[in-house]
Design a protein around this motif. Structure first.
Motif, PDB file in Angstrom:
ATOM      1  N   ASP A   1       0.772  -1.491   0.103  1.00 61.92           N
ATOM      2  CA  ASP A   1       0.138   0.034   0.118  1.00 61.92           C
ATOM      3  C   ASP A   1       0.831   1.426  -0.076  1.00 61.92           C
ATOM      4  O   ASP A   1       1.836   1.474   0.582  1.00 61.92           O
ATOM      5  CB  ASP A   1      -0.868  -0.063   1.165  1.00 61.92           C
ATOM      6  CG  ASP A   1      -1.697  -0.981   1.340  1.00 61.92           C
ATOM      7  OD1 ASP A   1      -2.085  -1.660   0.065  1.00 61.92           O
ATOM      8  OD2 ASP A   1      -2.731  -1.217   2.287  1.00 61.92           O
ATOM      9  N   THR A   2       0.492   2.107  -1.059  1.00 63.12           N
ATOM     10  CA  THR A   2       1.225   3.276  -1.002  1.00 63.12           C
ATOM     11  C   THR A   2       0.250   4.541  -0.835  1.00 63.12           C
ATOM     12  O   THR A   2      -0.773   4.798  -1.485  1.00 63.12           O
ATOM     13  CB  THR A   2       1.927   3.593  -2.478  1.00 63.12           C
ATOM     14  OG1 THR A   2       2.851   2.511  -2.724  1.00 63.12           O
ATOM     15  CG2 THR A   2       2.562   4.870  -2.554  1.00 63.12           C
ATOM     16  N   LYS A   3       0.720   5.650   0.047  1.00 63.00           N
ATOM     17  CA  LYS A   3      -0.125   6.804   0.330  1.00 63.00           C
ATOM     18  C   LYS A   3       0.775   7.965  -0.314  1.00 63.00           C
ATOM     19  O   LYS A   3       1.661   8.174  -0.028  1.00 63.00           O
ATOM     20  CB  LYS A   3      -0.397   6.833   1.874  1.00 63.00           C
ATOM     21  CG  LYS A   3      -0.917   5.723   2.603  1.00 63.00           C
ATOM     22  CD  LYS A   3      -1.003   6.175   4.265  1.00 63.00           C
ATOM     23  CE  LYS A   3      -1.945   4.908   4.679  1.00 63.00           C
ATOM     24  NZ  LYS A   3      -3.137   4.350   4.132  1.00 63.00           N
ATOM     25  N   LEU A   4      -0.013   8.672  -1.138  1.00 62.37           N
ATOM     26  CA  LEU A   4       0.480   9.725  -1.698  1.00 62.37           C
ATOM     27  C   LEU A   4      -0.391  11.060  -1.171  1.00 62.37           C
ATOM     28  O   LEU A   4      -1.337  11.254  -1.508  1.00 62.37           O
ATOM     29  CB  LEU A   4       0.070   9.632  -3.449  1.00 62.37           C
ATOM     30  CG  LEU A   4       0.671  10.795  -4.499  1.00 62.37           C
ATOM     31  CD1 LEU A   4       0.495  10.073  -5.761  1.00 62.37           C
ATOM     32  CD2 LEU A   4      -0.007  11.838  -4.389  1.00 62.37           C
ATOM     33  N   ASP A   5       0.402  11.989  -0.578  1.00 59.29           N
ATOM     34  CA  ASP A   5       0.049  12.976  -0.036  1.00 59.29           C
ATOM     35  C   ASP A   5       0.306  14.057  -1.033  1.00 59.29           C
ATOM     36  O   ASP A   5       1.480  14.215  -1.656  1.00 59.29           O
ATOM     37  CB  ASP A   5       0.779  13.603   1.297  1.00 59.29           C
ATOM     38  CG  ASP A   5       0.168  12.632   2.354  1.00 59.29           C
ATOM     39  OD1 ASP A   5      -1.230  12.578   2.657  1.00 59.29           O
ATOM     40  OD2 ASP A   5       0.774  11.810   3.118  1.00 59.29           O
ATOM     41  N   MET A   6      -0.341  15.161  -1.019  1.00 62.11           N
ATOM     42  CA  MET A   6      -0.227  16.546  -1.883  1.00 62.11           C
ATOM     43  C   MET A   6       1.109  17.152  -1.316  1.00 62.11           C
ATOM     44  O   MET A   6       1.445  17.055  -0.176  1.00 62.11           O
ATOM     45  CB  MET A   6      -1.029  17.109  -2.010  1.00 62.11           C
ATOM     46  CG  MET A   6      -2.570  16.767  -2.201  1.00 62.11           C
ATOM     47  SD  MET A   6      -2.473  15.805  -4.011  1.00 62.11           S
ATOM     48  CE  MET A   6      -2.590  14.152  -3.818  1.00 62.11           C
ATOM     49  N   ASN A   7       1.894  17.854  -2.270  1.00 52.66           N
ATOM     50  CA  ASN A   7       3.010  18.358  -2.039  1.00 52.66           C
ATOM     51  C   ASN A   7       2.749  19.477  -1.055  1.00 52.66           C
ATOM     52  O   ASN A   7       3.527  19.889   0.036  1.00 52.66           O
ATOM     53  CB  ASN A   7       3.980  18.621  -3.152  1.00 52.66           C
ATOM     54  CG  ASN A   7       4.247  17.500  -4.072  1.00 52.66           C
ATOM     55  OD1 ASN A   7       4.341  16.574  -3.458  1.00 52.66           O
ATOM     56  ND2 ASN A   7       4.447  17.817  -5.406  1.00 52.66           N
ATOM     57  N   THR A   8       1.779  20.098  -1.237  1.00 52.01           N
ATOM     58  CA  THR A   8       1.304  21.360  -0.485  1.00 52.01           C
ATOM     59  C   THR A   8      -0.241  21.222  -0.345  1.00 52.01           C
ATOM     60  O   THR A   8      -1.016  20.649  -0.910  1.00 52.01           O
ATOM     61  CB  THR A   8       1.257  22.563  -1.066  1.00 52.01           C
ATOM     62  OG1 THR A   8       0.874  22.742  -2.373  1.00 52.01           O
ATOM     63  CG2 THR A   8       2.869  22.957  -1.112  1.00 52.01           C
ATOM     64  N   PRO A   9      -0.945  21.623   0.889  1.00 51.49           N
ATOM     65  CA  PRO A   9      -2.265  21.376   1.127  1.00 51.49           C
ATOM     66  C   PRO A   9      -3.158  21.969   0.284  1.00 51.49           C
ATOM     67  O   PRO A   9      -2.882  23.212  -0.620  1.00 51.49           O
ATOM     68  CB  PRO A   9      -2.482  22.250   2.584  1.00 51.49           C
ATOM     69  CG  PRO A   9      -1.230  22.042   3.181  1.00 51.49           C
ATOM     70  CD  PRO A   9      -0.129  22.028   2.079  1.00 51.49           C
ATOM     71  N   VAL A  10      -4.281  21.534  -0.077  1.00 47.61           N
ATOM     72  CA  VAL A  10      -5.366  21.847  -1.120  1.00 47.61           C
ATOM     73  C   VAL A  10      -5.750  23.265  -0.835  1.00 47.61           C
ATOM     74  O   VAL A  10      -5.797  24.346  -1.579  1.00 47.61           O
ATOM     75  CB  VAL A  10      -6.307  20.903  -1.353  1.00 47.61           C
ATOM     76  CG1 VAL A  10      -7.285  21.476  -2.392  1.00 47.61           C
ATOM     77  CG2 VAL A  10      -5.683  19.352  -1.919  1.00 47.61           C
ATOM     78  N   LEU A  11      -6.217  23.189   0.481  1.00 50.28           N
ATOM     79  CA  LEU A  11      -6.801  24.485   1.158  1.00 50.28           C
ATOM     80  C   LEU A  11      -5.954  24.982   2.274  1.00 50.28           C
ATOM     81  O   LEU A  11      -5.667  24.350   3.138  1.00 50.28           O
ATOM     82  CB  LEU A  11      -8.255  24.066   1.485  1.00 50.28           C
ATOM     83  CG  LEU A  11      -9.237  24.182   0.719  1.00 50.28           C
ATOM     84  CD1 LEU A  11     -10.699  23.794   1.395  1.00 50.28           C
ATOM     85  CD2 LEU A  11      -9.517  25.396  -0.221  1.00 50.28           C
ATOM     86  N   GLN A  12      -5.506  26.347   2.098  1.00 45.29           N
ATOM     87  CA  GLN A  12      -4.865  26.887   3.471  1.00 45.29           C
ATOM     88  C   GLN A  12      -5.642  28.266   3.884  1.00 45.29           C
ATOM     89  O   GLN A  12      -6.411  28.616   2.902  1.00 45.29           O
ATOM     90  CB  GLN A  12      -3.395  27.110   2.949  1.00 45.29           C
ATOM     91  CG  GLN A  12      -2.486  26.041   2.616  1.00 45.29           C
ATOM     92  CD  GLN A  12      -1.340  26.345   2.348  1.00 45.29           C
ATOM     93  OE1 GLN A  12      -0.450  26.557   3.223  1.00 45.29           O
ATOM     94  NE2 GLN A  12      -0.854  26.162   1.198  1.00 45.29           N
ATOM     95  N   TYR A  13      -5.371  28.774   4.837  1.00 38.65           N
ATOM     96  CA  TYR A  13      -6.096  30.030   5.425  1.00 38.65           C
ATOM     97  C   TYR A  13      -6.384  31.113   4.505  1.00 38.65           C
ATOM     98  O   TYR A  13      -7.118  31.678   4.143  1.00 38.65           O
ATOM     99  CB  TYR A  13      -5.245  30.217   6.631  1.00 38.65           C
ATOM    100  CG  TYR A  13      -5.892  31.718   7.428  1.00 38.65           C
ATOM    101  CD1 TYR A  13      -6.750  31.616   8.341  1.00 38.65           C
ATOM    102  CD2 TYR A  13      -5.216  32.776   6.826  1.00 38.65           C
ATOM    103  CE1 TYR A  13      -7.187  32.764   8.969  1.00 38.65           C
ATOM    104  CE2 TYR A  13      -5.679  33.994   7.563  1.00 38.65           C
ATOM    105  CZ  TYR A  13      -6.660  33.973   8.628  1.00 38.65           C
ATOM    106  OH  TYR A  13      -7.202  35.062   9.079  1.00 38.65           O
ATOM    107  N   ASN A  14      -5.065  31.326   3.725  1.00 40.02           N
ATOM    108  CA  ASN A  14      -5.041  32.564   2.852  1.00 40.02           C
ATOM    109  C   ASN A  14      -5.988  32.351   1.724  1.00 40.02           C
ATOM    110  O   ASN A  14      -6.680  33.067   1.200  1.00 40.02           O
ATOM    111  CB  ASN A  14      -3.638  32.960   2.436  1.00 40.02           C
ATOM    112  CG  ASN A  14      -2.806  33.522   3.299  1.00 40.02           C
ATOM    113  OD1 ASN A  14      -3.666  34.257   4.206  1.00 40.02           O
ATOM    114  ND2 ASN A  14      -1.739  33.372   3.326  1.00 40.02           N
ATOM    115  N   ASP A  15      -6.167  30.954   1.211  1.00 38.71           N
ATOM    116  CA  ASP A  15      -6.928  30.614   0.091  1.00 38.71           C
ATOM    117  C   ASP A  15      -8.480  30.949   0.354  1.00 38.71           C
ATOM    118  O   ASP A  15      -9.186  31.493  -0.320  1.00 38.71           O
ATOM    119  CB  ASP A  15      -6.784  29.225  -0.270  1.00 38.71           C
ATOM    120  CG  ASP A  15      -5.340  28.670  -0.908  1.00 38.71           C
ATOM    121  OD1 ASP A  15      -4.612  29.811  -1.472  1.00 38.71           O
ATOM    122  OD2 ASP A  15      -4.807  27.766  -0.595  1.00 38.71           O
ATOM    123  N   VAL A  16      -8.781  30.597   1.525  1.00 40.66           N
ATOM    124  CA  VAL A  16     -10.124  30.716   2.074  1.00 40.66           C
ATOM    125  C   VAL A  16     -10.379  32.082   2.358  1.00 40.66           C
ATOM    126  O   VAL A  16     -11.660  32.582   1.853  1.00 40.66           O
ATOM    127  CB  VAL A  16     -10.455  29.769   3.065  1.00 40.66           C
ATOM    128  CG1 VAL A  16     -11.915  30.165   3.547  1.00 40.66           C
ATOM    129  CG2 VAL A  16     -10.236  28.277   2.846  1.00 40.66           C
TER     130      VAL A  16
END
Length: 592
Positions: free
Chosen positions: A61-76
């Motif tokens: 099993d391989t878990k692929l996390d995103m290099n940077t979070p999809v949603l961050q404080y400034n985005d919202v």
């Protein structure tokens, strides 16, 4: 009664044609071709297995996390401002119920894929797999418990698989592009996410193409190395949409985030292999039967003085490889052995190395090792399926007939050819083989056979006779057999003991014939007309008057020597004309 017979001559006439077939008997060891050519045949059997051991192909099993979070404080914060919600910097963000937010996604990870426990293989080109499902599951990740945000849909999502993996049976709505890129194409590229069924895509793997990797599938220390870049799996999405699922306003603090993770799973973490294409080097150690030479030889080949100087002695190897999926490089060692004694040179063995030859997969194979101009096969040379190797000293093995020939094909003398083949791992591929020694009696100078025979018992006729003096037997020998015949003679009594009669056979040498044969005229044997004639004489000296009465049989020992090149054919012959017996003795007969 005594009869003085000094100088008495008795004419006994002529013999019929004495064909070579009447002298040299055929059996399982010495046979004749349809044209009458004699040949010696001896053989043995072998068998071997070709097996390439299983290897392990694991896909954990391989878990692929995103290099940077999809949603961050400034985005919202920026997205709230577009709908008229302004928040002071660094203050918590109020997220209205059912408010939808979005952010781009990109991440990569090395898959936990390994090929281990590799043996009997030098290089793997491809691995054909039993179709194995790979499930690609998307989960929400990296958000605090107080932030109840959920994924609703993804736009223009792409999944990049390792290029060396062969993919088939792609899930509906997805297309495979460029061999390894999965693209969602329905709804204008928008994938609606269902957290109760988080598997967003599935594919089946059917091949591992290691020839497309940097190290080309070379095996090192029982494994196959793959570079980090080759193992990389990647996910991108132009937008991943989240919504407030709490049904009430939520508060997002500076430092809070929300993202996704791609889980890549294979059932049982194992890819089952159906077959492998590669270069293999399994150990092959055949069971070989030695070639028994000395047993069952006909009489004329059993004497220690026999020498076989054939023009094209041949050893034929035969293997039915119709079910074998690999080609074979064959070499070997032949050892002639005198079990109880030694050869003329004093050594108990003679050794000949057999050069490398090729046996091809999927067919009957014949390999000839021979000396001379061409291999000899009484069945006819297998021209369409044969490898031929001229082996200069192979005749040395049978010049003096050994007790047996040891056939050694072990110790890396049989190997899989250094080429790509496709095999099923763990399967025993069995091959039955045999080998035969063919020695045609086409010979050069130096051939020598020894023929031994005897008359019928004469004891009842001679037991009442006694004589002293000499006895001469004379004849004209007409010969086509291309051997010089040197006659030896001895007398034995009823117990097989030698009776000391002195025989002089100095003039009993028959010159070699020209090799011509008789022909059949109906049921009559027609002479060739080109026989070589030699007058012969054998003299017996009787010094003791009782010697004659003790004789039971006369034993012949004929050394047949080749003085040039020719061949032995069953229809060559010897004929004796003008046979005379001359007595220089007094014979006493006892009639009491």
């Amino acid at each position: 009664m005594k009869l003085n017979t000094d100088g008495l001559g008795v004419k006994l006439g002529n013999t019929d044609l004495i064909a070579l077939a009447d002298i040299l008997d055929e059996d399982e060891t010495v046979k004749t071709e349809a044209n009458g050519l004699y040949y010696l045949v001896k053989g043995g059997t072998s068998n071997f297995n070709v097996k390439v051991d299983n290897m392990t192909t694991s896909f954990n099993d391989t878990k692929l996390d995103m290099n940077t979070p999809v949603l961050q404080y400034n985005d919202v914060k920026e997205q709230l401002e577009t709908v008229g919600v302004f928040v002071e910097k660094h203050k918590p963000l109020p997220i209205p119920a059912n408010f939808e937010m979005h952010g781009s996604a990109e991440g990569d990870q090395e898959v936990d894929f390994k090929i281990t426990d590799v043996s009997d293989v030098k290089q793997v080109k491809t691995i054909d797999l039993q179709k194995s499902k790979v499930a690609l599951t998307l989960t929400e990740a990296n958000q605090p418990a107080s932030l109840n945000l959920g994924v609703t849909h993804l736009k223009n999502v792409r999944l990049y698989l390792p290029k060396f993996l062969g993919v088939t049976d792609v899930a509906p709505g997805w297309e495979l592009k460029e061999g390894n890129v999965l693209v969602y194409t329905l709804n204008g590229g928008t994938y609606n996410y269902n957290r109760n069924n988080p598997e967003i895509c599935s594919v089946y793997l059917n091949k591992v193409a290691l020839d497309q990797t940097e190290h080309k599938g070379k095996v090192e220390n029982g494994g196959i190395e793959l570079t980090p870049n080759e193992l990389k799996v990647r996910m991108t999405a132009e937008q991943v949409y989240f919504e407030n699922r709490a049904g009430r306003e939520l508060s997002m603090n500076e430092g809070d985030q929300a993202s996704v993770r791609l889980d890549i799973k294979v059932p049982n973490n194992v890819l089952n292999i159906s077959q492998v294409t590669g270069i293999f080097n399994p150990a092959i150690n055949p069971d070989n039967e030695r070639i028994d030479v000395s047993s069952d030889l006909p009489d004329f080949l059993q004497d220690k003085d026999v020498r076989i100087v054939a023009t094209n002695p041949t050893i034929r190897f035969h293997a039915n490889m119709s079910t074998l999926p690999v080609g074979i490089d064959l070499s070997g060692t032949l050892t002639a052995v005198k079990e109880n004694g030694a050869f003329e040179n004093g050594a108990p063995t003679k050794v000949v190395k057999l050069d490398n030859s090729v046996m091809n997969m999927g067919r009957d194979n014949y390999v000839y090792y021979y000396q001379g101009n061409a291999p000899y096969d009484p069945e006819g040379a297998k021209a369409g399926a044969a490898t031929v190797k001229n082996t200069a000293n192979i005749g040395d093995l049978i010049t003096e007939l050994p007790d047996y020939l040891e056939v050694d094909l072990k110790n890396n003398q049989i190997n899989v050819k250094n080429e790509y083949y496709t095999v099923q791992l763990g399967r025993d591929y069995h091959v039955d083989a045999d080998y035969s020694v063919f020695v045609p009696f086409e010979f050069d100078r130096g051939l020598k056979v020894v023929y031994n025979d005897s008359t019928e018992s004469m004891h009842s006729d001679l037991k009442d006779l006694s004589a002293t003096g000499t006895l001469e037997v004379m004849a004209d020998a007409y010969n086509t057999i291309p051997l010089e015949l040197l006659v030896g003679l001895k007398a034995v009594d009823v117990d097989g003991n030698v009776v000391p009669v002195e025989f002089n056979t100095a003039e009993a040498h028959v010159a070699p014939g020209d090799g011509s044969t008789y022909t059949m005229n109906g049921e009559v044997k027609q002479r060739s007309g080109s026989e070589v004639m030699t007058p012969i004489k054998i003299t017996a000296k009787l010094d003791d008057k009782d010697l004659l009465s003790r004789i039971d049989k006369l034993c012949f020992n004929i050394h047949a020597d080749a003085t040039g090149s020719n061949k032995l054919v069953s229809t060559q012959y010897l004929k004796l004309n003008n046979i005379k017996i001359k007595l220089h003795a007094g014979v006493i007969a006892d009639f009491n």
